[in-house]
Design a protein around this motif. Structure first.
Motif, mmCIF file in Angstrom:
data_model
loop_
_atom_site.group_PDB
_atom_site.id
_atom_site.type_symbol
_atom_site.label_atom_id
_atom_site.label_comp_id
_atom_site.label_asym_id
_atom_site.label_seq_id
_atom_site.Cartn_x
_atom_site.Cartn_y
_atom_site.Cartn_z
ATOM 1 N N GLY A 131 0.651 -1.170 0.071
ATOM 2 C CA GLY A 131 -0.007 0.041 -0.168
ATOM 3 C C GLY A 131 0.720 1.234 -0.053
ATOM 4 N N TYR A 132 2.085 1.133 -0.079
ATOM 5 C CA TYR A 132 2.927 2.458 -0.212
ATOM 6 C C TYR A 132 3.231 2.608 -1.516
ATOM 7 C CZ TYR A 132 3.927 0.646 4.508
ATOM 8 O OH TYR A 132 3.754 0.251 6.039
ATOM 9 N N ARG A 133 2.266 3.040 -2.158
ATOM 10 C CA ARG A 133 2.227 3.593 -3.438
ATOM 11 C C ARG A 133 3.198 4.874 -3.810
ATOM 12 N NH1 ARG A 133 -0.221 7.399 -6.821
ATOM 13 N NH2 ARG A 133 -0.708 6.510 -8.994
ATOM 14 N N HIS A 134 3.136 6.007 -2.986
ATOM 15 C CA HIS A 134 4.279 6.825 -3.209
ATOM 16 C C HIS A 134 5.567 6.480 -3.009
ATOM 17 C CE1 HIS A 134 5.481 11.134 -3.100
ATOM 18 N NE2 HIS A 134 6.009 10.938 -2.085
ATOM 19 N N ARG A 135 5.870 5.714 -1.971
ATOM 20 C CA ARG A 135 7.090 5.374 -1.645
ATOM 21 C C ARG A 135 7.623 4.509 -2.950
ATOM 22 N NH1 ARG A 135 7.390 2.736 4.056
ATOM 23 N NH2 ARG A 135 9.590 2.470 3.377
ATOM 24 N N ALA A 136 6.642 3.526 -3.615
ATOM 25 C CA ALA A 136 7.092 2.988 -4.533
ATOM 26 C C ALA A 136 7.486 3.518 -6.047
ATOM 27 C CB ALA A 136 5.973 1.877 -4.930
ATOM 28 N N PHE A 137 6.682 4.765 -6.371
ATOM 29 C CA PHE A 137 6.898 5.676 -7.189
ATOM 30 C C PHE A 137 8.324 6.213 -6.831
ATOM 31 C CE2 PHE A 137 2.526 4.763 -8.711
ATOM 32 C CZ PHE A 137 2.844 4.593 -10.181
ATOM 33 N N MET A 138 8.447 6.828 -5.606
ATOM 34 C CA MET A 138 9.856 7.623 -5.410
ATOM 35 C C MET A 138 10.960 6.628 -5.638
ATOM 36 S SD MET A 138 8.853 9.558 -1.719
ATOM 37 C CE MET A 138 10.620 10.013 -1.640
ATOM 38 N N LEU A 139 10.822 5.359 -5.406
ATOM 39 C CA LEU A 139 11.906 4.499 -5.910
ATOM 40 C C LEU A 139 12.105 4.217 -7.144
ATOM 41 C CD1 LEU A 139 14.079 2.400 -4.822
ATOM 42 C CD2 LEU A 139 12.126 0.535 -5.305
#
Length: 298
Positions: A131-139
């Motif tokens: 559920g960490y969509r933002h963190r995934a896109f930051m990666l």
């Protein structure tokens, strides 16, 4: 004698050209087989390079699709490529086993980059699943994965260029094969010319022998005629002498038989009989059938 020596030399030269032609043909065939094997191996390496790049691209495609949609079906390209990439890199390593140390080191570096890229993709997918969509896109925005892909493309491009360089060597070998083919053509033409010359020499030798045989027959015929004339002349002389001896012996017996003693009469009979025998012998030698039943000349 000279013609016989020429025929022997021509026969040996023909055998030598046949052996040389056979050697060139076998050597040409071996070089062709080696070139075909090298060309096939190079094509397979290029295909393996493309396969590894396709695996990395499909893994990244599945990652991006899942991160955008969170739909597990978008992970199928990633899952399929993940199951193939290890075996594809292993195949590439095996095919490059006989290549230079630099190419083998490039494969090792490519394998390390593929694992790093796979780890980066799995981290982003795990974050999205949690559920960490933002963190995934930051990666993804950190460009870590892009750097892995750029380096992987560079390594694959280097391997492809190395195979292209090997292809240049193959072209050089192909030029060598063309040279061998030209040598084979020259050898075959030389063999053809030598064979034609040898057959021509054999034909000429046969014609010369035929002429010599004809001349020998003519000379023998002339000598036979001369011998026949000489034999006929000698036979006629011998016949005239024996006839004269026989006639004189007969006349001696007829005219003077009453005056001859018994021993002289016997000598005259012996002379007559010996003359008849000599005439019979002459007829037998010359093949003259002209004799009557009592052995006297007809």
């Amino acid at each position: 004698m000279i013609r016989k020596s020429a025929l022997q030399i021509g026969a040996f030269a023909l055998l030598a050209f046949i052996a040389w032609n056979g050697y060139l043909a076998v050597n040409h065939l071996k070089q062709t087989e080696n070139l075909a094997a090298l060309t096939l191996e190079s094509s397979q390496i290029q295909a393996d390079n493309a396969g590894v790049l396709k695996d990395l691209t499909e893994m990244e495609t599945g990652q991006r699709g899942y991160l955008l949609t969170a739909n597990p079906s978008y992970l199928h390209p990633y899952t399929d490529a993940k199951s193939r990439i290890d075996s594809d890199i292993a195949d590439l390593r095996v095919r490059l086993a006989n290549r230079t140390e630099r190419e083998r080191s490039l494969v090792s570096e490519l394998e390390s980059l593929a694992k790093s890229k796979q780890a980066e993709i799995e981290r982003s997918i795990t974050l999205r699943q949690q559920g960490y969509r933002h963190r995934a896109f930051m990666l993804v925005d950190s460009n870590e994965g892009m750097e892995y892909m750029d380096r992987a493309r560079g390594l694959l491009s280097s391997l492809s260029e190395a195979e292209t360089s090997n292809a240049r060597f193959d072209r050089e070998r192909e030029a060598s094969l063309r040279k061998a083919l030209a040598e084979t053509i020259v050898a075959n033409l030389s063999l053809l010319v030598l064979t034609a010359c040898l057959f021509g020499l054999i034909r000429h030798h046969g014609q010369v022998l035929k002429r010599e045989t004809t001349q020998s027959k003519q000379k023998l015929a002339v000598r036979d005629l001369q011998l026949e004339k000489l034999t006929s002349a000698l036979s006629n002389q011998a016949r005239s002498k024996t006839c004269a001896i026989e006639l004189n012996a007969r006349l001696l017996l007829e005219n003077c038989g009453g005056f001859l003693p018994r021993q002289g009469h016997e000598y005259a009979e012996q002379i007559k009989e010996a003359s008849a025998q000599m005439e019979q012998l002459r007829q037998d030698l010359v093949g003259n059938p002209g004799s009557n039943s009592d052995g006297k000349a007809a």
